[in-house]
Motif scaffolding. Sequence first.
Motif, short mmCIF file in Angstrom:
data_model
loop_
_atom_site.label_atom_id
_atom_site.label_comp_id
_atom_site.label_asym_id
_atom_site.label_seq_id
_atom_site.Cartn_x
_atom_site.Cartn_y
_atom_site.Cartn_z
N CYS A 152 26.62 58.51 13.57
CA CYS A 152 27.76 58.94 12.74
C CYS A 152 28.77 57.79 12.64
O CYS A 152 29.04 57.12 13.62
CB CYS A 152 28.42 60.16 13.39
N CYS A 187 29.86 62.43 7.10
CA CYS A 187 29.75 61.05 6.59
C CYS A 187 28.33 60.81 6.04
O CYS A 187 27.45 61.65 6.18
CB CYS A 187 30.07 60.05 7.70
N CYS A 208 25.62 61.13 8.77
CA CYS A 208 25.37 62.53 9.14
C CYS A 208 24.55 63.24 8.06
O CYS A 208 23.63 64.00 8.36
CB CYS A 208 26.69 63.27 9.37
ZN ZN Z 1 29.38 61.58 10.64
#
Ligand code: ZN
Length: 322
Positions: free
Chosen positions: A50, A62, A65
Amino acid sequence: MNCLPWQQEQWERLCSYQEKGRLPHAILLEGPRSTGKQTFARAFANYMLCSSPRNNEPCGSCHGCQLLKAGNHPDFVDMEPEEGGKTIKVDEIRAFVTSTALTPQIAACRITLISPAEAMNSAAANSLLKTLEEPNPGNHILLVSHAPWELPATIRSRCQHLMFPLPAKQEAIEWLTAQQPDDEWPGLLDCVRGAPLKALEFQQHGLDSYREEKRRFAALLSGKANLVEVGMAWSKDETGMIANWIYHWTLDLARANESGIMQMHDRELADWLKDLIPQLDSVKLFSVLDKLSSLQQGIRSRNLNVQMQFETLALELMEAGT
Ligand SMILES: [Zn+2]
């Protein structure tokens, strides 16, 4: 994606290594089956990949992710036996070893998950050993193992060990109840030796056969079953699990025999056998428990005639009740 409540300590330990820039290149996550080691490993891979983690947790939104959620993050390698297969083969490990020469593509590091690590055949393990001896910067390997003693000592000695014991029963029950309220959780957990993920799977898929075998067990004690038929049914499949259930019920009866029917965990069984319990032969019950221990060992090493063993056991149960 987060770790499970009983894994908080392990999670914080890895996060603190990471903050200090001291996360080991290879970590062996070891402990009994179905306690969530794989869930932990995936969640931690997510945290590492992440780009803006908060409070020791991945942000979930993000680019990294999102890619991981979609199953195509270029810096995450997931190595498990192919579907239906039982081993991780040397070609897969070799391909991975070559790829570890690569630098991370979009994240700050590359994470490889090997699960279960004992599924590597010896050629695969040898091939991995070279990477463990000369780790590449920015590469981390998470090995998940239910049976670490099956891994070569050379592999084990090059990993940082992270232990995942069974959670405390009360903690497991609270988590299971939050997944789905059910009064049977304490008994179900006993049936699966305290592994919460197994209990959940069992509650969703295995209860019918559990009740059917319990009926057979009660019928045997009441002298109303056919030994060969029972032996065949018990040795057909899931023998380890069935042996575990029989152990659980027999122990429950031995307990009732000593301290009264109210001490039994399985209320249904107590109800079915309440008239019989005061007359049960406790010596026979303990002999059944002994036989079950060696039967379970035999099942694990696959070196005995399981049906015959179950028939002998069935006979002894019948004798305990009649
Ligand atoms: Zn993330």
